[in-house]
Design a protein around this motif. Sequence first.
Motif, PDB file in Angstrom:
ATOM      1  N   ARG A 190      -2.627  -2.278   8.437  1.00  0.00           N
ATOM      2  CA  ARG A 190      -1.323  -2.366   7.760  1.00  0.00           C
ATOM      3  C   ARG A 190      -0.339  -3.170   8.607  1.00  0.00           C
ATOM      4  NH1 ARG A 190      -1.764   2.037   5.693  1.00  0.00           N
ATOM      5  NH2 ARG A 190      -2.307   1.301   3.627  1.00  0.00           N
ATOM      6  N   ARG A 228      -3.173   5.990  -4.377  1.00  0.00           N
ATOM      7  CA  ARG A 228      -4.302   6.914  -4.153  1.00  0.00           C
ATOM      8  C   ARG A 228      -5.607   6.419  -4.794  1.00  0.00           C
ATOM      9  NH1 ARG A 228      -0.196   9.936  -6.070  1.00  0.00           N
ATOM     10  NH2 ARG A 228       0.817  11.536  -4.801  1.00  0.00           N
ATOM     11  N   PRO A 284      -1.328   3.074  -0.453  1.00  0.00           N
ATOM     12  CA  PRO A 284      -1.737   4.481  -0.347  1.00  0.00           C
ATOM     13  C   PRO A 284      -1.142   5.367  -1.440  1.00  0.00           C
ATOM     14  CG  PRO A 284      -0.469   3.785   1.592  1.00  0.00           C
ATOM     15  CD  PRO A 284      -0.741   2.563   0.791  1.00  0.00           C
ATOM     16  N   ARG A 285       0.079   5.023  -1.887  1.00  0.00           N
ATOM     17  CA  ARG A 285       0.724   5.867  -2.878  1.00  0.00           C
ATOM     18  C   ARG A 285      -0.046   5.857  -4.201  1.00  0.00           C
ATOM     19  NH1 ARG A 285       6.911   5.801  -5.229  1.00  0.00           N
ATOM     20  NH2 ARG A 285       6.699   7.821  -6.198  1.00  0.00           N
ATOM     21  N   LEU A 323       1.470  -6.770   7.621  1.00  0.00           N
ATOM     22  CA  LEU A 323       2.927  -6.877   7.672  1.00  0.00           C
ATOM     23  C   LEU A 323       3.382  -8.032   8.550  1.00  0.00           C
ATOM     24  CD1 LEU A 323       5.338  -4.785   6.860  1.00  0.00           C
ATOM     25  CD2 LEU A 323       5.310  -4.279   9.307  1.00  0.00           C
ATOM     26  N   THR A 353      -8.756   6.130  -4.126  1.00  0.00           N
ATOM     27  CA  THR A 353      -9.803   6.535  -3.185  1.00  0.00           C
ATOM     28  C   THR A 353     -11.187   6.294  -3.784  1.00  0.00           C
ATOM     29  OG1 THR A 353      -9.690   8.774  -4.040  1.00  0.00           O
ATOM     30  CG2 THR A 353      -8.372   8.306  -2.091  1.00  0.00           C
ATOM     31  N   VAL A 402     -12.241  10.606   2.574  1.00  0.00           N
ATOM     32  CA  VAL A 402     -11.731   9.452   1.823  1.00  0.00           C
ATOM     33  C   VAL A 402     -10.406   8.998   2.422  1.00  0.00           C
ATOM     34  CG1 VAL A 402     -12.844  10.104  -0.344  1.00  0.00           C
ATOM     35  CG2 VAL A 402     -10.545  10.951   0.164  1.00  0.00           C
ATOM     36  N   SER A 403      -9.993   7.771   2.036  1.00  0.00           N
ATOM     37  CA  SER A 403      -8.707   7.252   2.481  1.00  0.00           C
ATOM     38  C   SER A 403      -7.946   6.747   1.262  1.00  0.00           C
ATOM     39  CB  SER A 403      -8.920   6.119   3.478  1.00  0.00           C
ATOM     40  OG  SER A 403      -7.683   5.525   3.806  1.00  0.00           O
ATOM     41  N   PHE A 404      -6.621   6.942   1.277  1.00  0.00           N
ATOM     42  CA  PHE A 404      -5.802   6.571   0.113  1.00  0.00           C
ATOM     43  C   PHE A 404      -5.868   5.072  -0.194  1.00  0.00           C
ATOM     44  CE2 PHE A 404      -3.253  10.491   1.256  1.00  0.00           C
ATOM     45  CZ  PHE A 404      -3.660  11.216   0.144  1.00  0.00           C
ATOM     46  N   ASP A 405      -6.178   4.245   0.817  1.00  0.00           N
ATOM     47  CA  ASP A 405      -6.261   2.797   0.560  1.00  0.00           C
ATOM     48  C   ASP A 405      -7.709   2.291   0.593  1.00  0.00           C
ATOM     49  OD1 ASP A 405      -6.874   2.758   3.249  1.00  0.00           O
ATOM     50  OD2 ASP A 405      -4.927   1.981   3.880  1.00  0.00           O
ATOM     51  N   GLU A 453      -9.417  -2.238   7.590  1.00  0.00           N
ATOM     52  CA  GLU A 453      -9.196  -1.224   8.625  1.00  0.00           C
ATOM     53  C   GLU A 453     -10.535  -0.739   9.189  1.00  0.00           C
ATOM     54  OE1 GLU A 453      -6.359   0.130  10.244  1.00  0.00           O
ATOM     55  OE2 GLU A 453      -8.122   0.715  11.372  1.00  0.00           O
TER      56      GLU A 453
END
Lengths: 319, 107
Positions: free
Chosen positions: A17, A38, A35-36, A21, A40, A51-54, A75
């Motif tokens: 991230r 979600r 991520p918001r 940026l 997954t 799991v990961s939100f992104d 990531e």
Amino acid sequence: MDWKELQSASFLECTARRRALALVDEGTFTELAGPRDRMTSPHLPELGEAVSFDDGVVTGVGLVGERPVFVISQEGRFIGGAVGEVHGAKMAGVFKLALRAYDEACRRHPDEPERYRPAIVISFETGGVRLHEANAGLLAHAEIMDLMQDTKGKLPVVAVIGSKVGCFGGMGFVAAATDAVVMSPQGRLGLTGPEVIEQEMGKDEFDASDKSLISRTTGGKHKYIMQDCNVLCDDRVSAFRDALCALLAMPYEELVKYRRIGSYALVKEQMGLTALAAALNPFDAKDVWQYFGNGEADALPELGTEEFLAVARRREREV
Amino acid sequence: MALRHLEFSYDGVPGASIPREWAHSGVVGSGDMEVLLFRREQQGKVKVKVCTPVVGFDHVWEKVLGKFVADSGCGDLDLEINDNNATPFIVSLRLRQALLEARGGES
């Protein structure tokens, strides 16, 4: 850490991230499918895997000057940055958006294509296909390679490689198919990763615990000498950003000359290298460096980036 | 085998939420976690959802999260955590970092 502080940070140690940026202009990055939302993986829960939100990839858009730059940043800390169904779909989505932005830029600014031409930058940190959802991951690779071809003649795709995991497996192919590759000496690029070579061929063939061997064979300096990497820069966020900005400032027709594959002439050049490898039968990367004119091959791994760039002799490109 | 979903609710401090509507912090590395924070006016309550591969530590989660809410004095929050075998110490640390980042503005 804000944008300005990030510029002097180590690229190697940045999360996906932060890289996303900091590669584009200050305050211009907008994350898409973040991520918001979600998004997954639907497969990992079945296997009892976290799991990961992104889903391990940051996607979005920012600006470099007046140019929209679409960003993909993987990531490595989440399952080694491996590409699953959602991760791959997010990458493909960025390509589709960028292609639409190109059409829009042509419509709105028909006289100034260079100034408003969008670009894609991919900060790779991945071992390729995520084995937990391998079919979906492979299909994603195919789709991304397909979309990569759609960008040719329209917008530049730049690979930046300088993160811990490196760029291996199927994503090694994807990185090779981009228009330009930027690496730090710490960056690593290859197809079959060191651990896999050792597992399949034995420790005599490749000792995956030998860090300097890995660096000599897959690292940024070797790739730079071999012309697989176009720009070698320090392990600093601002160095990667400066390299990216310089590439995007080039006329598109000049930038695409950095391609390593993608034409009959380039394929011929690559086939020539295969023949050379067979004829040379090198024991170590250093033998190859010596062949290309680096008498002091032993000293090269120890040099700082600036010194290295000053003395390193590269393979002459034929195309 | 499947992932476990846990839910907890605590009495926090009314109004002690975060300035923005939501925030995100952390990476789901091995032994690590990420958290989404949402500002929610709910009489100070802090509601937490945890998604974890770990079995048999529900009471530890309840204590660690309860201590975080009490110590930090936060409230009016919804938290959603993706965990990958983080230890209680790491969980406390990441939650404090997340709250700090969410309140400090820049990530």
